[in-house]
Design a protein around this motif. Structure first.
Motif, PDB file in Angstrom:
ATOM      1  N   UNK A  86       0.854  -1.180   0.000  1.00  0.00           N
ATOM      2  CA  UNK A  86       0.000   0.000   0.000  1.00  0.00           C
ATOM      3  C   UNK A  86       0.894   1.235   0.000  1.00  0.00           C
ATOM      4  N   UNK A  87       1.330   1.660  -1.200  1.00  0.00           N
ATOM      5  CA  UNK A  87       2.297   2.746  -1.278  1.00  0.00           C
ATOM      6  C   UNK A  87       1.789   4.092  -0.778  1.00  0.00           C
ATOM      7  N   UNK A  88       0.476   4.273  -0.742  1.00  0.00           N
ATOM      8  CA  UNK A  88      -0.093   5.533  -0.252  1.00  0.00           C
ATOM      9  C   UNK A  88      -1.471   5.247   0.319  1.00  0.00           C
ATOM     10  N   UNK A  89      -1.950   6.089   1.228  1.00  0.00           N
ATOM     11  CA  UNK A  89      -3.292   5.881   1.778  1.00  0.00           C
ATOM     12  C   UNK A  89      -4.345   5.963   0.675  1.00  0.00           C
ATOM     13  N   UNK A  90      -5.294   5.069   0.739  1.00  0.00           N
ATOM     14  CA  UNK A  90      -6.358   5.060  -0.263  1.00  0.00           C
ATOM     15  C   UNK A  90      -5.948   4.486  -1.603  1.00  0.00           C
ATOM     16  N   UNK A  91      -4.855   3.751  -1.631  1.00  0.00           N
ATOM     17  CA  UNK A  91      -4.320   3.214  -2.899  1.00  0.00           C
ATOM     18  C   UNK A  91      -5.325   2.300  -3.593  1.00  0.00           C
ATOM     19  N   UNK A  92      -6.084   1.539  -2.841  1.00  0.00           N
ATOM     20  CA  UNK A  92      -6.969   0.533  -3.445  1.00  0.00           C
ATOM     21  C   UNK A  92      -8.374   1.041  -3.734  1.00  0.00           C
ATOM     22  N   UNK A  93      -8.611   2.345  -3.684  1.00  0.00           N
ATOM     23  CA  UNK A  93      -9.926   2.852  -4.078  1.00  0.00           C
ATOM     24  C   UNK A  93     -10.219   2.552  -5.547  1.00  0.00           C
ATOM     25  N   UNK A 158      12.792  -9.663 -12.327  1.00  0.00           N
ATOM     26  CA  UNK A 158      13.334 -10.990 -12.024  1.00  0.00           C
ATOM     27  C   UNK A 158      14.462 -10.975 -11.005  1.00  0.00           C
ATOM     28  N   UNK A 159      15.084  -9.835 -10.780  1.00  0.00           N
ATOM     29  CA  UNK A 159      16.174  -9.761  -9.806  1.00  0.00           C
ATOM     30  C   UNK A 159      15.703  -9.293  -8.434  1.00  0.00           C
ATOM     31  N   UNK A 160      14.417  -9.048  -8.262  1.00  0.00           N
ATOM     32  CA  UNK A 160      13.900  -8.479  -7.009  1.00  0.00           C
ATOM     33  C   UNK A 160      14.051  -9.438  -5.833  1.00  0.00           C
ATOM     34  N   UNK A 161      13.841 -10.726  -6.043  1.00  0.00           N
ATOM     35  CA  UNK A 161      13.946 -11.679  -4.947  1.00  0.00           C
ATOM     36  C   UNK A 161      15.387 -11.820  -4.464  1.00  0.00           C
ATOM     37  N   UNK A 162      16.339 -11.648  -5.358  1.00  0.00           N
ATOM     38  CA  UNK A 162      17.738 -11.799  -4.985  1.00  0.00           C
ATOM     39  C   UNK A 162      18.267 -10.579  -4.237  1.00  0.00           C
ATOM     40  N   UNK A 163      17.738  -9.396  -4.537  1.00  0.00           N
ATOM     41  CA  UNK A 163      18.212  -8.171  -3.886  1.00  0.00           C
ATOM     42  C   UNK A 163      17.037  -7.409  -3.269  1.00  0.00           C
ATOM     43  N   UNK A 164      16.568  -7.845  -2.097  1.00  0.00           N
ATOM     44  CA  UNK A 164      15.403  -7.179  -1.497  1.00  0.00           C
ATOM     45  C   UNK A 164      15.737  -5.771  -0.991  1.00  0.00           C
ATOM     46  N   UNK A 165      14.951  -4.819  -1.474  1.00  0.00           N
ATOM     47  CA  UNK A 165      15.049  -3.432  -1.007  1.00  0.00           C
ATOM     48  C   UNK A 165      13.621  -2.926  -0.864  1.00  0.00           C
ATOM     49  N   UNK A 166      13.380  -2.161   0.171  1.00  0.00           N
ATOM     50  CA  UNK A 166      12.029  -1.638   0.381  1.00  0.00           C
ATOM     51  C   UNK A 166      11.681  -0.683  -0.753  1.00  0.00           C
ATOM     52  N   UNK A 167      10.546  -0.926  -1.397  1.00  0.00           N
ATOM     53  CA  UNK A 167      10.087  -0.070  -2.491  1.00  0.00           C
ATOM     54  C   UNK A 167       8.642   0.303  -2.242  1.00  0.00           C
ATOM     55  N   UNK A 168       8.280   1.435  -2.779  1.00  0.00           N
ATOM     56  CA  UNK A 168       6.878   1.822  -2.730  1.00  0.00           C
ATOM     57  C   UNK A 168       6.614   3.099  -1.983  1.00  0.00           C
ATOM     58  N   UNK A 169       7.587   3.664  -1.311  1.00  0.00           N
ATOM     59  CA  UNK A 169       7.348   4.923  -0.580  1.00  0.00           C
ATOM     60  C   UNK A 169       7.755   6.087  -1.413  1.00  0.00           C
TER      61      UNK A 169
END
Length: 169
Positions: A86-93, A158-169
């Motif tokens: 949920x990158x921002x409040x109300x994202x799923x409206x 495809x490389x996201x699982x190998x190098x986890x970094x917090x995304x979405x803010x």
């Protein structure tokens, strides 16, 4: 008036040569079913309710489509790649519009079955049958609409699982 020399001979141009040269790149997508439903496709992430970024972590606490237990509880982020769900409040409206489109399927199925088995469909018959079918499919519609909505905005890496970094803010 066009002269014969003004017209192009398309067989001799490089752009439209047939058959294409052996070293030419083709831009035709692979439409085999295993590729469309395999890891890396949007359909894979939506159908399995997986993280749209890594396709490994779950979106919901309970990933069963028809279970009412903890139906609306989403994980705050992906346990594998740390993608924030949920990158921002109300994202799923916006998912409400997707659920509206998904509701059309069960509605049309109910109307079709009622037309097959009944000669006259009253308003109360339709409302009753519609309520029963929508209550039955409510968890699936809710979860699929959210999965479709987040997959519209977040692509597969495809490389996201190998190098986890917090995304979405």
């Amino acid at each position: 008036m066009l002269k014969k020399s003004d017209t192009r001979n398309y067989r001799n141009t490089r752009l439209l040569s047939y058959p294409p040269p052996k070293n030419a790149r083709t831009f035709v997508e692979d439409k085999r079913p295993e590729k469309m439903l395999g890891k890396g496709s949007k359909l894979y992430s939506i159908a399995r309710l997986k993280c749209p970024r890594c396709h490994e972590g779950d979106l919901f606490v309970n990933n069963s489509l028809l279970s009412w237990r903890k139906m609306s509880e989403m994980l705050p982020n992906c346990p594998v790649c740390q993608q924030v769900y949920e990158p921002e409040p109300g994202y799923y409206y916006g998912a409400m519009f997707v659920s509206y489109a998904l509701t059309a399927g069960p509605t049309l199925a109910v109307v079709g079955l009622m037309m097959l088995f009944s000669q006259e469909i009253t308003l109360w018959m339709f409302i009753g049958a519609l309520l029963v079918s929508l209550l039955l499919f409510l968890p699936a519609i809710f979860k699929l609409s959210r999965a479709i909505w987040i997959n519209i905005f977040i692509g597969y890496d495809p490389t996201a699982a190998a190098s986890p970094q917090a995304r979405g803010h």
